[in-house]
Scaffold this motif. Structure first.
Motif, short mmCIF file in Angstrom:
data_model
loop_
_atom_site.label_atom_id
_atom_site.label_comp_id
_atom_site.label_asym_id
_atom_site.label_seq_id
_atom_site.Cartn_x
_atom_site.Cartn_y
_atom_site.Cartn_z
N ILE A 139 -13.46 5.09 9.99
CA ILE A 139 -12.28 4.87 9.17
C ILE A 139 -11.49 6.17 9.10
N ARG A 140 -10.27 6.15 9.56
CA ARG A 140 -9.39 7.31 9.48
C ARG A 140 -8.77 7.42 8.09
N GLU A 141 -8.29 6.28 7.58
CA GLU A 141 -7.70 6.22 6.25
C GLU A 141 -7.94 4.83 5.69
N ALA A 142 -8.03 4.75 4.37
CA ALA A 142 -8.23 3.44 3.74
C ALA A 142 -7.64 3.45 2.34
N TRP A 143 -7.18 2.29 1.95
CA TRP A 143 -6.70 2.05 0.60
C TRP A 143 -7.43 0.81 0.08
N SER A 153 -1.07 -5.81 -4.91
CA SER A 153 -2.18 -4.92 -4.56
C SER A 153 -2.96 -5.50 -3.39
N GLY A 154 -3.82 -4.67 -2.80
CA GLY A 154 -4.62 -5.16 -1.69
C GLY A 154 -5.48 -4.07 -1.09
N HIS A 155 -5.84 -4.27 0.16
CA HIS A 155 -6.73 -3.36 0.87
C HIS A 155 -6.15 -3.11 2.26
N ALA A 156 -6.31 -1.91 2.76
CA ALA A 156 -5.82 -1.56 4.10
C ALA A 156 -6.76 -0.54 4.73
N VAL A 157 -6.94 -0.65 6.04
CA VAL A 157 -7.83 0.24 6.78
C VAL A 157 -7.17 0.63 8.10
N ILE A 158 -7.24 1.92 8.43
CA ILE A 158 -6.89 2.42 9.75
C ILE A 158 -8.18 2.94 10.38
N CYS A 159 -8.51 2.42 11.56
CA CYS A 159 -9.81 2.70 12.18
C CYS A 159 -9.62 3.21 13.60
N ASP A 160 -10.55 4.07 14.06
CA ASP A 160 -10.50 4.52 15.44
C ASP A 160 -11.50 3.74 16.29
N ALA A 161 -11.47 4.00 17.58
CA ALA A 161 -12.27 3.20 18.51
C ALA A 161 -13.76 3.38 18.34
N LEU A 171 1.24 4.95 0.47
CA LEU A 171 1.13 4.45 1.84
C LEU A 171 1.89 5.34 2.82
N LEU A 172 2.84 6.09 2.31
CA LEU A 172 3.68 6.92 3.17
C LEU A 172 3.35 8.39 3.11
N SER A 173 2.75 8.84 2.01
CA SER A 173 2.52 10.27 1.82
C SER A 173 1.12 10.69 2.29
#
Length: 332
Positions: free
Chosen positions: A33-37, A21-29, A330-332
């Motif tokens: 936050i665009r997406e996060a887990w 398990s863990g944490h993930a972030v997709i961020c824009d400039a 993570l893929l869907s």
């Protein structure tokens, strides 16, 4: 606080035998936050994934230009290299050009990280030096900056002008005041921030424009150097190198110890940061591969993607016993 999110499953036969398990972030400039887990606000040590941030003062101060640093040396300043001859010889020439030697490093002696390089050294009864340290390129950058600033030799001291410049860049680009630091494996300070802050910093690299100002120019030159020389950022068979080569557009990737990984996607202005809570490298490599596929910069059918995502696990007889695969979310 949001709990860690399932990221990677280890299957044996019909059962998910283990879970990372863990944490993930997709961020824009813009810092959004665009997406996060998991929890974007979780406090992390980015470890070697912060090397691009630590290299910013080297470039934006003018030290890199004054020293005539090539793109190869800029890539090495961001590297966690394998200690192969292509890495060690380049670092040693860099030191010699500074009028310095191995004793001027403060990173410590390390046997090569790469198995072929390590085995070759052992067979030859060779002796590793500090240039073999996976962080020696970063430290050569520190020494270059120290010379440019006219600062003293103890460049890893948190109070040294080099480390103060690194801290200032780190806080400004993450958009956070760091609550403290740990000492990394190479003895340099490694400052803490939130996972969101690290993803925000990577998105700033992705959105930077050369010529806009000194910092943005430095960001562009660093990620471009990484993409131009993926073999210097890590090494043959290493995930950073292989995945950068496999992506369908320029993407800068950097691993960090204890299950950390970042991605810089310049064409999309996006930054990614992830942390596997148990520190497993196999999980961080699988998770970052899945996110690259999710973002459309890596084909799931690419042989390199298959090496890290949905990869078979084999026993000592070569029998496939299971697989390592990302959580479906993570893929869907």
């Amino acid at each position: 606080m949001t709990q860690p999110h399932p990221l990677v499953e280890i299957w044996r036969g019909p059962l998910a035998e283990s879970l990372h398990s863990g944490h993930a972030v997709i961020c824009d400039a813009n810092g959004n936050i665009r997406e996060a887990w998991g929890d974007p606000a979780t406090l992390i040590l980015p470890r070697s994934s912060a090397k691009m941030l630590q290299a910013l003062p080297l470039v934006e101060s003018g030290a890199a230009e004054a020293a005539g640093l090539s793109t190869e040396r800029l890539a090495l300043s961001c590297a966690s290299h394998s200690g192969a001859p292509i890495h060690v010889e380049r670092v040693q020439r860099w030191l010699a050009d500074l009028g310095l030697g191995d004793d001027d490093f403060r990173c410590g002696v390390q046997i090569p990280m790469g198995e072929p390089e390590r085995d070759a050294m052992l067979r030859a009864n060779g002796t590793p030096c500090q240039a073999h340290n996976n962080c020696s390129g970063k430290h050569a950058g520190f020494l270059t900056l120290a010379q440019h600033l006219g600062a003293g030799p103890e460049y890893i001291d948190p109070a040294h002008p080099v480390q103060q410049a690194c801290l200032q860049a780190f806080e400004e680009v993450t958009g956070e005041t760091s609550p403290g630091f740990g000492i990394d494996g190479c003895s340099a300070p490694n400052h803490a921030c939130t996972l969101h802050g690290m993803a925000r910093a990577m998105a700033q690299f992705a959105a930077a424009s050369e010529g806009a100002d000194a910092r943005q120019t430095a960001m562009v030159r660093l990620w471009q150097a990484m993409v131009a020389h993926p073999e210097l950022v890590a090494g043959e068979t290493r995930a950073c190198t292989e995945l950068m080569r496999a992506c369908s557009e320029p993407v800068a990737l950097k691993t960090g110890a204890e299950g950390f990984f970042i991605a810089i996607l310049p064409k999309r202005g996006l930054g990614v940061a992830l942390k596997v809570t148990d520190g497993a490298t196999r999980a961080s490599e699988c998770a970052i591969t899945a996110l690259l596929v999710r973002l459309g910069v890596l084909s799931a059918d690419h042989p390199t993607a298959k090496r890290y995502m949905n990869a078979p696990i084999r026993n000592w007889r070569g029998v496939t016993t299971g697989m390592i695969r990302p959580d479906a979310r993570l893929l869907s």
